[in-house]
Enzyme design. Structure first.
Site, PDB file in Angstrom:
ATOM      1  N   ASP A 159       0.861  -1.184   0.000  1.00  0.00           N
ATOM      2  CA  ASP A 159       0.000   0.000   0.000  1.00  0.00           C
ATOM      3  C   ASP A 159       0.898   1.235   0.000  1.00  0.00           C
ATOM      4  OD1 ASP A 159      -1.730  -2.163   0.634  1.00  0.00           O
ATOM      5  OD2 ASP A 159      -3.117  -0.809   1.679  1.00  0.00           O
ATOM      6  N   LYS A 201      -6.760   3.424  -3.813  1.00  0.00           N
ATOM      7  CA  LYS A 201      -7.176   3.460  -2.404  1.00  0.00           C
ATOM      8  C   LYS A 201      -7.342   4.904  -1.977  1.00  0.00           C
ATOM      9  CE  LYS A 201      -5.236   2.160   2.140  1.00  0.00           C
ATOM     10  NZ  LYS A 201      -4.161   1.416   2.830  1.00  0.00           N
ATOM     11  N   LYS A 217     -10.120   0.402  -2.823  1.00  0.00           N
ATOM     12  CA  LYS A 217     -10.067   0.224  -1.372  1.00  0.00           C
ATOM     13  C   LYS A 217     -10.347   1.540  -0.661  1.00  0.00           C
ATOM     14  CE  LYS A 217      -7.016  -1.033   2.482  1.00  0.00           C
ATOM     15  NZ  LYS A 217      -5.675  -1.487   2.877  1.00  0.00           N
TER      16      LYS A 217
END
Lengths: 483, 315
Positions: free
Chosen positions: B152, B215, B251
């Site tokens: 991430d 995300k 996400k």
């Protein structure tokens, strides 16, 4: 790795709003002079749920004698009601508004049952707007001397009001709230397919302690409406409905002292420029034509899309229509409910067939229709030109005609090329274009980057065959004042 | 991904070309976007569909701990919870992943053993992203070497807001190159990008640069995942697949604390990107406290009564 249970589709289980919150009596009378009474000739008619064809109740059917009786009651009540200080009339209106809010769930379910529109709409649009209209005009009642109509504007007298079936309680609010705030008394005829919410409103008037005769409700057919608008002791005629009936009323009252406002048909142009926010424009197109199954006078029933983005917009629109959920109007997840009546369904069906016969291309998403009730699939017509019937006539159903344009000038010319002029929409990220185009559109309401947004503070009304006079806002007071 | 890069070779040829491409994307009307997100938020998800949505949401959680105070003990506890979210009911699905800092990857990996739960690691000087490129890449290499299945990363919001789009793009491609087989999630920190137009542009930079997921946020700023910014990113992945054939995951992270909110996000997925994204390979929740609320709701559905916080585990 995807897990096994994830492969099932996300189906929404039925989520029906409870019917038990509303208690519909097997029969209802006319509401005259504060009492529910039978029709003079004893006639009754049945009102059915358009989604199931189930009979909901049997309702007294007003005739000319009942109209006369109601107008007389309204005339008697006028003297005291109009003499009340505005602040006192306001108290009644505020009380009515609060009762509507308190009973909003019950009224939303009732309206959905009688009209066929989704509970999502009655709950989130109709009922909040109904209460808002009463609150708004309650606020004006003691401020009329500051409204710009002179230092002490007077009411007209008895208002004869005829409303349609598409927003039964909301159209009642649009008519009754300003009439009462300005000191008039009213006789209102709801549409024959949707009389129930007006009768519940009569009960709310009693609950609020409104003096007898100030509001009279006469369910009935066109003959009762005609008797009301031609009654010699009616001072003000307010009508919302079809252009044909509106024209007949205009002819009928010509040469009389009566003041008239007419809110009639429309063929709203929803104009999408190539620099529009596409995803939101698609939502606006859907709201514009599929809100209330397209049974909306200001519906954006003509999509004018710039040719350079036509394919992209149509693809997105079709994808979006495929997600619409059609079915039980009481289900909280229903997007598209039932058509209001067999008669209206037949009209929509016939016009859609004309569209096909004239060579426009018809498209609808796959969706199953319930076996009973009145239903029509969300429908698009592409390849439509100004010459097609579906581009000119008001369909008053979930049918969108898609036309294209090349330049802003052409968009304006096509948008204005209509016998109607009620609403229009402009979709562009360029603020200067919004202002330039809005100024050239001959439509009573022009929405920019939105559609079908209503507010009691905003005047609403039409150009050309869409009618005259304005309802809502400060302008809406004028229709009920002797100015 | 070579195929992605190939599809946008012209758009990413120069800073100017990339700017023209991004500014040519349709604008976003904030009022309309938020109204659509709110309208989908009124969907009523009951009974069987609620049970389905709760299990789906549990399976989509990246169970997260990203604190300065993280210890091996804390990470082991979190990992145990990811594998057996509800020790009283072994039919409860596992979470998708645990999400930790790079130095905790090895601990998480060991704690998870053979369980089908991924280890995701934040990297690239998370959460601010304020470090030199070699430092960021070393951070990624370190996490991958320790066994992270997913990375991430954060974009350089400073570069993006200064208009250095190509630099933002190149950071992502450089990180992607270090990922090996690990899937890459690109965090935009939508709360700092501030406008929806920026979020749409950042989404396209991320997807063009080969992100496996886009995300919303780090969870470390005031505004994190919202229905509107997630809806916008779902539109982006939907449009990107329509144009390239490549599917990218989404996400939302931070601020999603209860079942009701989580189900609203699943409705957004279902009615925007579609059923193909209703799977933890393509949609995740970055969350920690959400899991316990989902478990309490799950117990309520199966037993008919509410239990309470003492009937789910603290971790």
């Amino acid at each position: 790795m995807p897990k096994e249970f994830n492969t099932a589709a996300f189906e929404y289980a039925p989520a029906p709003e409870s019917r038990s919150v509303v208690d519909i009596a097997p029969s209802y009378g006319l509401f005259i002079d504060g009492e529910f009474v039978e029709a003079a000739d004893g006639k009754v008619f049945k009102t059915v749920s358009p989604s199931t064809e189930e009979v909901l109740s049997e309702v007294a059917q007003a005739g000319a004698a009942d109209v006369d009786r109601a107008v007389k009651a309204a005339r008697r009540a006028f003297e005291k009601w109009s003499a009340l200080p505005g602040s006192e009339r306001a108290k009644y209106l505020f009380r009515i508004a609060r009762i509507i809010q308190e009973r909003s769930r019950e009224l939303a379910v009732l309206e959905t049952l009688d009209n066929g529109k989704p509970i999502k709409e009655t709950r989130d649009a109709d009922l909040p707007l109904v209460a808002a209209h009463f609150f708004y005009y309650a606020g004006w009642a003691d401020k009329l001397s500051h409204a710009g109509y002179g230092s002490d504007p007077k009411p007209l007298g008895v208002a004869g009001q005829v409303i349609p079936w598409n927003f039964p309680l909301l159209m009642l609010a649009w008519k009754i709230a300003p009439a009462l705030a300005t000191g008039n008394t009213v006789v209102l005829k709801p549409a024959e397919t949707t009389p129930l919410s007006a009768l519940f409103f009569a009960d709310i008037c009693r609950q609020a302690g409104l003096p007898k005769g100030v509001v009279n409700i006469l369910p009935g057919y066109g003959d009762a409406g005609a008797a009301l608008t031609e009654h010699p002791d009616v001072n003000k005629v307010a009508f919302t409905g079809s252009t044909a009936v509106g024209k007949a009323i205009a002819r009928q009252v010509a040469g009389t002292h009566k003041k008239v406002t007419l809110e009639l048909g429309g063929k709203g142009a929803n104009i999408v420029f190539d620099d529009a926010p596409i995803d939101q424009a698609v939502e606006g197109i859907v709201t514009g034509i599929f809100f209330n199954q397209g049974q909306v006078c200001c519906a954006g029933s003509r999509l004018l899309v710039q040719e350079s983005i036509q394919d992209e917009v149509l693809d997105a629109l079709k994808r979006r229509l495929s997600t619409l959920r059609l079915g039980d109007p009481l289900d909280k997840n229903t997007d598209i409910g039932a058509i209001n009546s067999a008669e209206q369904l037949a009209r929509i069906t016939a016009l859609a067939e004309t569209g096909e016969a004239e060579g426009a291309e018809r498209w609808s998403p796959e969706c199953e229709l319930p076996t009973s009730g009145y239903w029509f699939r969300p429908t698009l017509f592409t390849g439509v030109t100004q010459a097609h019937t579906v581009a000119r006539d008001e369909i008053f159903g979930p049918v969108l005609s898609v036309l294209s344009f090349r330049t802003p000038e052409e968009a304006v010319a096509k948008a204005n090329n209509s016998q109607y002029g009620l609403s229009a929409g402009i979709w562009t990220e360029k603020g200067s274009r919004i202002l330039a185009v809005a100024g050239k559109l001959r439509a009573g309401v022009v929405w920019a980057n939105t559609f079908n947004k209503f507010d009691p503070t905003s005047p609403f009304g039409g150009y050309k065959e869409s009618g005259y006079g304005r309802e809502g806002g400060r302008h809406g007071l004028e229709a009920y004042l002797d100015v | 991904m070579p195929s992605t890069a190939h599809a946008f070779v012209d758009a990413t040829a120069s800073d100017g070309a990339l700017r023209r491409f991004l500014h040519g994307l349709p604008g976003v009307d904030a009022v309309g976007l938020e109204a659509r997100a709110a309208a989908l938020g009124t969907r009523s998800i009951k009974t069987t569909s609620k049970a389905y949505a709760i299990d789906l949401a549990i399976s989509m959680i990246d169970l997260t701990t990203l604190e300065g105070a993280d210890t091996p003990g804390k990470v082991r506890a979190l990992s145990a919870k990811a594998v057996h979210p509800d020790p009283t009911d072994r039919t409860t699905p596992t979470t998708a992943a645990v999400c930790v800092y790079p130095d905790m990857v090895a601990t998480a990996k060991a704690a998870l053993g053979g369980a089908d739960v991924k280890v995701a690691s934040v990297a690239t000087a998370f959460p601010s992203g304020r470090a030199a490129l070699p430092v960021k890449l070393a951070d990624v290499r370190d996490a991958v070497a320790a066994g992270a299945d997913e990375i991430d990363m954060v974009i350089d919001r400073g570069a993006f807001l200064a208009g250095r789009y190509l630099e933002t793009y190149e950071l992502i491609t450089a990180v992607k190159a270090e990922c090996g087989t690990a899937r890459l999630k690109v965090i935009f920190e939508t709360g700092e990008l501030s406008t929806y137009d920026n979020i749409r542009r950042a989404s396209w930079i991320g997807m063009m640069a080969g992100a496996d997921f886009i995300k919303t946020s780090t969870g470390k700023v005031a505004v994190n995942a919202t229905p509107a910014n997630t809806l916008l990113m779902l539109e982006a992945v939907r449009d990107f697949r329509a144009q390239t054939g490549i599917q990218v995951g989404v996400k939302p992270a931070g601020g999603i604390r209860n079942t009701k909110e989580a189900i609203k996000f699943l409705v957004l997925v279902n009615e925007t990107a579609g059923a193909d994204w209703l799977d933890n390979h393509w949609f995740r929740f970055g969350a920690s406290s959400l899991l316990n609320d989902l478990l309490m709701q799950r117990q309520k559905l199966s037993t008919g009564r509410y239990s309470g916080p003492d009937y789910v585990t603290v971790d």
